[in-house]
Design an enzyme around this catalytic site. Structure first.
Site, PDB file in Angstrom:
ATOM      1  N   PHE A 140       0.779  -1.331   0.214  1.00  0.00           N
ATOM      2  CA  PHE A 140       0.016  -0.073  -0.037  1.00  0.00           C
ATOM      3  C   PHE A 140       0.998   1.439   0.033  1.00  0.00           C
ATOM      4  O   PHE A 140       1.830   1.584   0.751  1.00  0.00           O
ATOM      5  CB  PHE A 140      -1.049   0.002   1.262  1.00  0.00           C
ATOM      6  CG  PHE A 140      -1.842   1.118   1.430  1.00  0.00           C
ATOM      7  CD1 PHE A 140      -2.989   1.071   0.398  1.00  0.00           C
ATOM      8  CD2 PHE A 140      -1.418   2.480   1.870  1.00  0.00           C
ATOM      9  CE1 PHE A 140      -3.622   2.560   0.391  1.00  0.00           C
ATOM     10  CE2 PHE A 140      -2.319   3.193   1.872  1.00  0.00           C
ATOM     11  CZ  PHE A 140      -3.656   3.570   1.085  1.00  0.00           C
ATOM     12  N   ASP A 225       9.073   2.576   1.551  1.00  0.00           N
ATOM     13  CA  ASP A 225       8.192   3.313   2.112  1.00  0.00           C
ATOM     14  C   ASP A 225       7.692   3.232   3.581  1.00  0.00           C
ATOM     15  O   ASP A 225       7.311   2.089   4.234  1.00  0.00           O
ATOM     16  CB  ASP A 225       6.651   2.715   1.568  1.00  0.00           C
ATOM     17  CG  ASP A 225       5.407   3.498   1.750  1.00  0.00           C
ATOM     18  OD1 ASP A 225       5.523   4.247   2.839  1.00  0.00           O
ATOM     19  OD2 ASP A 225       4.282   3.529   1.112  1.00  0.00           O
ATOM     20  N   LYS A 254       2.406   9.735   8.043  1.00  0.00           N
ATOM     21  CA  LYS A 254       1.762   9.647   9.185  1.00  0.00           C
ATOM     22  C   LYS A 254       2.341  10.153  10.596  1.00  0.00           C
ATOM     23  O   LYS A 254       2.229  11.370  10.891  1.00  0.00           O
ATOM     24  CB  LYS A 254       1.559   8.007   9.327  1.00  0.00           C
ATOM     25  CG  LYS A 254       0.638   7.424   8.176  1.00  0.00           C
ATOM     26  CD  LYS A 254       0.043   6.116   8.415  1.00  0.00           C
ATOM     27  CE  LYS A 254      -1.110   5.840   7.490  1.00  0.00           C
ATOM     28  NZ  LYS A 254      -0.782   5.040   6.336  1.00  0.00           N
TER      29      LYS A 254
END
Ligand SMILES: *Cc1c(COP(=O)(O)O)cnc(C)c1O
Length: 398
Positions: A140, A225, A254
């Protein structure tokens, strides 16, 4: 301490907001630490924390003071001017990561887009003709068109045709599959150190070292990532540090802002090759967000803080392991405070809903996976309380 402001009245349930996901009826109005309150005054123990975003919990004093201090000084000078918090945050991230160059953006997807642009630019300069990036099934990387193509969520390639080309997918955790998929036109390998949205999938210990070796052997870029795994989430500042592997490019998001929208692209000196005009963005590096991220880093990047993340993570892992065994499920997995329980049946949504009814927020990451991602400051008693509620729910649902 300033008293928390009185929340706004909750709006009526019918709203102009586009319905893009199913949300409970209640309206959240206030948060503090590991707790969230809705407009009826109901309290929730929050083990989702803004989707692994609130690294220090809800409305932590460090963030509130950094935000209000900066809001009184300077909010947005212009992306074409320097500002002090942006320079400071870039230097700190470079020093902490060993990656020399930093660019800021506003979301994980945007940082990953920038990573792909940087890799393609580097390819144009150093590896002409190589444009393909190997990514993973279940991976993702965000919801922009290119990141939907880079991600390996089932069904995503065909959702909004035409799909952005340039991504080749292999199973996660399998370095041999990457080697087999590699061709002369391969430019880079892009993976999460632990797949988060796929349900906290932890690869074998030798996975990242093997990808690094493969990248070195064939002159490929290794792009990590770390939007979900970075900033202390796994008990190290960056998850790749557990494997003693350096990426060429890393993205953060995040937890970096502790709840405000900021993300970052980091690259080694050799790979940092954007020319003027290649990259930009109106809000990139604005001081309100960068000053906040400096406050997050100040707190998280300390040995004692990270040691506590590992301790609470171990507590959660062993508690989830016990629950799994006791109720006949398929085990706990994760690292630090990114943990999941693998259910024997596809009932994660029921489990999460029943926990919600009991005032505990956890995430059904997959039909058979519940994911827990509390504040990195979560207390021992809060972990115990979450495990107790989850245990009651597992007993009830059978
Ligand atoms: C959440 C996430 C993203 C996307 O971040 P946004 O801020 O939602 O764009 C990308 N990669 C990983 C690993 C993520 O967990």
């Amino acid at each position: 301490m300033i008293a928390a402001p009185k929340p706004l009245e909750a709006p009526a349930s019918s709203s102009a907001l586009m319905a893009i996901t199913s949300r409970p009826e209640c309206v959240m109005v206030r948060g503090k630490g590991s707790y969230l309150w809705d407009s009826d005054g109901r309290q929730y123990l929050d083990f989702i924390q803004g989707w692994a975003v609130n690294a220090l919990g809800h409305c932590p004093a460090e963030l509130v003071s950094a935000l209000s201090r900066q809001a009184n000084l300077l909010i947005s000078p212009s992306p074409a001017l320097h500002n002090a918090p942006q320079l400071e945050l870039a230097d700190r991230l470079a020093e902490a990561s060993g990656l020399a160059a930093v660019h800021f953006a506003n979301s994980g997807a945007e940082a990953n887009e920038a990573a792909v642009k940087l890799a393609r630019k580097w390819g144009q300069l150093h590896k002409p003709g190589a444009t393909q990036i190997i990514t993973t099934t279940g991976g993702f990387h965000g919801r922009t068109l290119a990141m939907m193509a880079a991600s390996g969520k089932p069904g995503w390639e065909s959702m909004f045709p035409p799909a952005v080309p340039g991504f080749v997918k292999v199973p996660f955790g399998d370095a041999d599959a990457v080697a087999a998929a590699r061709h002369d036109d391969t430019l880079a390998i892009m993976v999460e150190p632990i797949q988060g949205e796929a349900g906290v999938v932890v690869p074998p210990d030798d996975y990242l070292p093997a990808l690094r070796a493969l990248a070195d052997r064939h002159g490929l870029l290794l792009i990590l990532d770390e939007v979900q795994t970075g900033i202390g989430r796994t008990g190290a500042l960056f998850a790749h540090q557990h494997a003693c592997v350096m990426p060429d490019i890393m993205t953060l998001g995040k937890g970096l802002g502790g709840g405000v929208p900021i993300s970052a692209l980091l690259a080694s000196d050799a790979v940092s090759c954007f020319a003027f005009g290649d990259q930009g963005g109106t809000y990139n590096g604005n001081p309100l967000m960068t000053a906040t991220a400096v406050a997050v880093l100040d707190t998280v990047n300390r040995p004692a803080f990270l040691a506590n993340v590992r301790q609470r993570g171990a507590q959660m892992a062993s508690g989830l392991g016990d629950l799994s065994q006791h109720h006949g499920h398929l085990g706990a997995r994760g690292q630090g405070l990114l943990q999941a329980l693998h259910l024997r049946a596809p009932r994660a949504a029921d489990v999460a809903a029943a926990c919600f009814e009991r005032g505990l927020l956890i995430n059904a990451a997959q039909p058979d996976i519940v994911r827990l991602m509390p504040s990195l400051k979560v207390k021992e008693a809060e972990v115990d309380a979450a495990l107790l509620t989850l245990g009651e729910v597992l007993a009830r649902l059978g």
